[in-house]
Design a protein around this motif. Structure first.
Motif, PDB file in Angstrom:
ATOM      1  N   ASP A   1       0.822  -1.209   0.000  1.00  0.00           N
ATOM      2  CA  ASP A   1       0.000   0.000   0.000  1.00  0.00           C
ATOM      3  C   ASP A   1       0.858   1.262   0.000  1.00  0.00           C
ATOM      4  O   ASP A   1       0.451   2.305  -0.520  1.00  0.00           O
ATOM      5  N   ILE A   2       2.073   1.164   0.534  1.00  0.00           N
ATOM      6  CA  ILE A   2       2.995   2.302   0.516  1.00  0.00           C
ATOM      7  C   ILE A   2       3.419   2.580  -0.928  1.00  0.00           C
ATOM      8  O   ILE A   2       3.446   3.730  -1.376  1.00  0.00           O
ATOM      9  N   LEU A   3       3.748   1.532  -1.662  1.00  0.00           N
ATOM     10  CA  LEU A   3       4.161   1.695  -3.056  1.00  0.00           C
ATOM     11  C   LEU A   3       3.031   2.266  -3.901  1.00  0.00           C
ATOM     12  O   LEU A   3       3.266   3.056  -4.821  1.00  0.00           O
ATOM     13  N   ALA A   4       1.795   1.880  -3.591  1.00  0.00           N
ATOM     14  CA  ALA A   4       0.639   2.413  -4.326  1.00  0.00           C
ATOM     15  C   ALA A   4       0.421   3.888  -4.011  1.00  0.00           C
ATOM     16  O   ALA A   4       0.105   4.685  -4.897  1.00  0.00           O
ATOM     17  N   LYS A   5       0.614   4.253  -2.746  1.00  0.00           N
ATOM     18  CA  LYS A   5       0.378   5.635  -2.326  1.00  0.00           C
ATOM     19  C   LYS A   5       1.325   6.616  -2.999  1.00  0.00           C
ATOM     20  O   LYS A   5       0.959   7.754  -3.275  1.00  0.00           O
ATOM     21  N   ILE A   6       2.567   6.182  -3.242  1.00  0.00           N
ATOM     22  CA  ILE A   6       3.564   7.143  -3.735  1.00  0.00           C
ATOM     23  C   ILE A   6       3.479   7.378  -5.243  1.00  0.00           C
ATOM     24  O   ILE A   6       4.117   8.301  -5.761  1.00  0.00           O
ATOM     25  N   LYS A   7       2.698   6.582  -5.955  1.00  0.00           N
ATOM     26  CA  LYS A   7       2.659   6.702  -7.422  1.00  0.00           C
ATOM     27  C   LYS A   7       2.338   8.110  -7.920  1.00  0.00           C
ATOM     28  O   LYS A   7       2.994   8.614  -8.833  1.00  0.00           O
ATOM     29  N   PRO A   8       1.324   8.794  -7.357  1.00  0.00           N
ATOM     30  CA  PRO A   8       1.028  10.135  -7.867  1.00  0.00           C
ATOM     31  C   PRO A   8       1.853  11.248  -7.219  1.00  0.00           C
ATOM     32  O   PRO A   8       1.689  12.412  -7.555  1.00  0.00           O
TER      33      PRO A   8
ATOM     34  N   THR B   1       5.123  13.583  -5.792  1.00  0.00           N
ATOM     35  CA  THR B   1       6.450  14.054  -6.166  1.00  0.00           C
ATOM     36  C   THR B   1       7.466  13.305  -5.315  1.00  0.00           C
ATOM     37  O   THR B   1       7.116  12.644  -4.328  1.00  0.00           O
ATOM     38  N   MET B   2       8.738  13.407  -5.679  1.00  0.00           N
ATOM     39  CA  MET B   2       9.790  12.745  -4.925  1.00  0.00           C
ATOM     40  C   MET B   2       9.802  13.206  -3.470  1.00  0.00           C
ATOM     41  O   MET B   2       9.936  12.405  -2.543  1.00  0.00           O
ATOM     42  N   THR B   3       9.639  14.508  -3.261  1.00  0.00           N
ATOM     43  CA  THR B   3       9.671  15.049  -1.902  1.00  0.00           C
ATOM     44  C   THR B   3       8.470  14.579  -1.091  1.00  0.00           C
ATOM     45  O   THR B   3       8.595  14.273   0.101  1.00  0.00           O
ATOM     46  N   GLU B   4       7.308  14.493  -1.719  1.00  0.00           N
ATOM     47  CA  GLU B   4       6.117  13.990  -1.028  1.00  0.00           C
ATOM     48  C   GLU B   4       6.296  12.528  -0.631  1.00  0.00           C
ATOM     49  O   GLU B   4       5.932  12.114   0.480  1.00  0.00           O
ATOM     50  N   ALA B   5       6.863  11.721  -1.546  1.00  0.00           N
ATOM     51  CA  ALA B   5       7.131  10.312  -1.236  1.00  0.00           C
ATOM     52  C   ALA B   5       8.132  10.197  -0.094  1.00  0.00           C
ATOM     53  O   ALA B   5       7.979   9.355   0.806  1.00  0.00           O
ATOM     54  N   ALA B   6       9.153  11.045  -0.114  1.00  0.00           N
ATOM     55  CA  ALA B   6      10.164  11.027   0.944  1.00  0.00           C
ATOM     56  C   ALA B   6       9.545  11.348   2.299  1.00  0.00           C
ATOM     57  O   ALA B   6       9.880  10.723   3.316  1.00  0.00           O
ATOM     58  N   ALA B   7       8.627  12.311   2.329  1.00  0.00           N
ATOM     59  CA  ALA B   7       7.948  12.659   3.578  1.00  0.00           C
ATOM     60  C   ALA B   7       7.137  11.480   4.107  1.00  0.00           C
ATOM     61  O   ALA B   7       7.099  11.231   5.326  1.00  0.00           O
ATOM     62  N   LEU B   8       6.516  10.725   3.198  1.00  0.00           N
ATOM     63  CA  LEU B   8       5.764   9.535   3.605  1.00  0.00           C
ATOM     64  C   LEU B   8       6.702   8.476   4.175  1.00  0.00           C
ATOM     65  O   LEU B   8       6.391   7.836   5.186  1.00  0.00           O
ATOM     66  N   PHE B   9       7.865   8.289   3.553  1.00  0.00           N
ATOM     67  CA  PHE B   9       8.842   7.319   4.058  1.00  0.00           C
ATOM     68  C   PHE B   9       9.289   7.685   5.476  1.00  0.00           C
ATOM     69  O   PHE B   9       9.439   6.812   6.339  1.00  0.00           O
ATOM     70  N   ILE B  10       9.517   8.964   5.705  1.00  0.00           N
ATOM     71  CA  ILE B  10       9.932   9.423   7.037  1.00  0.00           C
ATOM     72  C   ILE B  10       8.855   9.111   8.068  1.00  0.00           C
ATOM     73  O   ILE B  10       9.135   8.614   9.168  1.00  0.00           O
ATOM     74  N   GLN B  11       7.611   9.365   7.692  1.00  0.00           N
ATOM     75  CA  GLN B  11       6.490   9.114   8.596  1.00  0.00           C
ATOM     76  C   GLN B  11       6.296   7.624   8.866  1.00  0.00           C
ATOM     77  O   GLN B  11       6.099   7.209  10.017  1.00  0.00           O
ATOM     78  N   GLU B  12       6.360   6.815   7.818  1.00  0.00           N
ATOM     79  CA  GLU B  12       6.052   5.390   7.949  1.00  0.00           C
ATOM     80  C   GLU B  12       7.199   4.583   8.560  1.00  0.00           C
ATOM     81  O   GLU B  12       6.955   3.602   9.261  1.00  0.00           O
ATOM     82  N   PHE B  13       8.429   4.987   8.277  1.00  0.00           N
ATOM     83  CA  PHE B  13       9.574   4.173   8.690  1.00  0.00           C
ATOM     84  C   PHE B  13      10.507   4.874   9.673  1.00  0.00           C
ATOM     85  O   PHE B  13      11.599   4.377   9.951  1.00  0.00           O
ATOM     86  N   SER B  14      10.052   6.021  10.195  1.00  0.00           N
ATOM     87  CA  SER B  14      10.812   6.763  11.220  1.00  0.00           C
ATOM     88  C   SER B  14      12.254   7.020  10.795  1.00  0.00           C
ATOM     89  O   SER B  14      13.192   6.825  11.583  1.00  0.00           O
ATOM     90  N   LEU B  15      12.434   7.463   9.578  1.00  0.00           N
ATOM     91  CA  LEU B  15      13.775   7.752   9.076  1.00  0.00           C
ATOM     92  C   LEU B  15      14.265   9.077   9.650  1.00  0.00           C
ATOM     93  O   LEU B  15      13.515  10.051   9.738  1.00  0.00           O
ATOM     94  N   ASN B  16      15.518   9.104  10.026  1.00  0.00           N
ATOM     95  CA  ASN B  16      16.116  10.301  10.603  1.00  0.00           C
ATOM     96  C   ASN B  16      16.719  11.147   9.484  1.00  0.00           C
ATOM     97  O   ASN B  16      17.923  11.161   9.254  1.00  0.00           O
ATOM     98  N   SER B  17      15.817  11.834   8.776  1.00  0.00           N
ATOM     99  CA  SER B  17      16.262  12.616   7.635  1.00  0.00           C
ATOM    100  C   SER B  17      15.183  13.633   7.300  1.00  0.00           C
ATOM    101  O   SER B  17      14.163  13.718   7.982  1.00  0.00           O
ATOM    102  N   THR B  18      15.420  14.422   6.266  1.00  0.00           N
ATOM    103  CA  THR B  18      14.409  15.365   5.794  1.00  0.00           C
ATOM    104  C   THR B  18      13.907  14.919   4.424  1.00  0.00           C
ATOM    105  O   THR B  18      14.621  14.209   3.700  1.00  0.00           O
ATOM    106  N   PRO B  19      12.697  15.317   4.049  1.00  0.00           N
ATOM    107  CA  PRO B  19      12.206  14.957   2.716  1.00  0.00           C
ATOM    108  C   PRO B  19      13.151  15.417   1.611  1.00  0.00           C
ATOM    109  O   PRO B  19      13.357  14.706   0.626  1.00  0.00           O
ATOM    110  N   GLU B  20      13.731  16.587   1.781  1.00  0.00           N
ATOM    111  CA  GLU B  20      14.606  17.141   0.753  1.00  0.00           C
ATOM    112  C   GLU B  20      15.873  16.313   0.581  1.00  0.00           C
ATOM    113  O   GLU B  20      16.305  16.046  -0.545  1.00  0.00           O
ATOM    114  N   SER B  21      16.474  15.867   1.706  1.00  0.00           N
ATOM    115  CA  SER B  21      17.710  15.089   1.600  1.00  0.00           C
ATOM    116  C   SER B  21      17.452  13.699   1.046  1.00  0.00           C
ATOM    117  O   SER B  21      18.262  13.147   0.294  1.00  0.00           O
ATOM    118  N   ILE B  22      16.301  13.123   1.388  1.00  0.00           N
ATOM    119  CA  ILE B  22      15.934  11.817   0.834  1.00  0.00           C
ATOM    120  C   ILE B  22      15.692  11.942  -0.666  1.00  0.00           C
ATOM    121  O   ILE B  22      16.114  11.084  -1.453  1.00  0.00           O
TER     122      ILE B  22
END
Length: 220
Positions: A51-58, A60-81
């Protein structure tokens, strides 16, 4: 399937054209399909919910990165990802992503007719430029516009409107070439003339694209 709307070179009578890149001009969708997994695996995340892969299809890269940070608790910023993921794709765009068959001849035809063309893509502009320059079709386009620059993915019409404004065009006099159903729907609802382009990655939606689009292209 409805072949009555399938386009020929003579069908496209609009003075302006907005092309998607990935899956429309170039065969890159397999690479993009693997990118999220490639990136997350590099962070030690082996199991990625579908469902994560489906969500990111529409997104932008930065929006997908923000979702990754939220879902997987990544210690980074959307911009750097986004920078990391763009770097992974950058090598493919610069070296091995191929042009779809017949695209150059088709663009040559439109260019000679005087059609004013641009590319609107979720891909970053410098990656679009590197890829299209390598494939010798960059010269056909007045400009390249990334959804990142506009700040909205193709689930919203902002990028199409921004491109039309730069072209000096109205939606009704502008053809939008898209392989993705959600993007074609966005463009159609915004008043553009939509040409659906077949790509294997969206095969299961092809019937819907055929019914939605003003014209379709199974192969250039």
């Amino acid at each position: 399937m409805n072949f009555s709307k399938e386009a020929t070179y003579s069908d496209m009578d609009k003075h302006y054209a907005i092309f998607d890149m990935d899956g429309t001009l170039v065969d890159s969708m397999v690479y993009w399909g693997h990118l999220a997994g490639e990136f997350l695996e590099s962070k030690g995340i082996a199991q990625i919910p579908k469902d994560i892969l489906a969500k990111i299809k529409p997104m932008t890269m930065t929006e997908a990165a923000a979702l990754f940070i939220q879902e997987f608790s990544l210690n980074s910023t959307p911009e750097s990802i986004a920078v990391e993921m763009n770097a992974m794709m950058g090598e493919h765009y610069r070296k091995d992503i191929p042009l779809k068959s017949g695209v150059k001849k088709y663009l040559d035809f439109l260019y000679q007719k005087g059609v004013q063309m641009c590319v609107v893509s979720a891909t970053a502009e410098h990656l679009m430029e590197a890829c299209l320059k390598r494939l010798d079709i960059l010269k056909h386009f007045r400009f390249l516009l990334s959804c990142e620059t506009v700040g909205a993915g193709k689930d919203k019409p902002d990028a199409y409107f921004a491109a039309a404004k730069r072209l000096g065009a109205s939606p009704a006099n502008t053809a939008v070439y898209e392989d993705a159903l959600y993007a074609a729907e966005t463009a159609k609802n915004a008043g553009f003339y939509v040409i659906g382009v077949y790509d294997e990655s969206a095969e299961k939606y092809w019937d819907k694209i055929e019914n939605l689009a003003d014209e379709t292209i199974r192969g250039f």
